[in-house]
Design a protein around this motif. Structure first.
Motif, short mmCIF file in Angstrom:
data_model
loop_
_atom_site.label_atom_id
_atom_site.label_comp_id
_atom_site.label_asym_id
_atom_site.label_seq_id
_atom_site.Cartn_x
_atom_site.Cartn_y
_atom_site.Cartn_z
N SER A 32 0.83 -1.20 0.00
CA SER A 32 0.00 0.00 0.00
C SER A 32 0.87 1.26 0.00
N TYR A 33 1.90 1.26 0.83
CA TYR A 33 2.82 2.40 0.91
C TYR A 33 3.52 2.60 -0.43
N ARG A 34 3.96 1.51 -1.04
CA ARG A 34 4.65 1.61 -2.33
C ARG A 34 3.70 2.15 -3.40
N ALA A 35 2.45 1.70 -3.41
CA ALA A 35 1.47 2.19 -4.38
C ALA A 35 1.22 3.67 -4.16
N HIS A 36 1.08 4.07 -2.89
CA HIS A 36 0.85 5.48 -2.58
C HIS A 36 2.06 6.32 -3.01
#
Length: 110
Positions: free
Chosen positions: A77-81
């Protein structure tokens, strides 16, 4: 007759000795049984502690697996954000370049 009395005395002595030895062996047997009972109880307690420790280990492993899965989800999720933010920053940078706008480096010029 003296030989008969002597044999009876000897037999009585052996009988007394055997009786004492028998009592001693009975005491030793009783102590041995008590020691065995204590050891069985200690073994039972250790077995119970081992069972509890194994159950705790299983719970901890399960929790660790759940935490690892959650950490992987959060990292994705952090990487996508981060990717979205980088795309937005890149688009903003391109927009600024295409408009030929340069930001002043001197704060007094604002």
């Amino acid at each position: 007759m003296a030989a008969t009395v002597s044999l009876k005395t000897a037999d009585a002595g052996k009988e007394e000795e055997m009786r004492k030895r028998n009592e001693e062996l009975e005491r030793e047997l009783k102590m041995s049984v008590e020691r065995e009972d204590r050891m069985k109880e200690q073994l039972r307690c250790l077995w119970e502690r081992l069972r509890v420790a194994e159950e705790a280990e299983e719970r901890l492993c399960s929790q660790l697996g759940e935490l690892e899965a959650e950490a992987v989800d959060q990292a994705r999720s952090y990487r996508a954000h981060l990717s979205v933010l980088m795309d937005q920053l890149s688009a903003a940078h391109k927009l600024l370049q295409s408009a030929s706008i340069s930001l002043p480096t001197d704060h007094h010029a604002l």
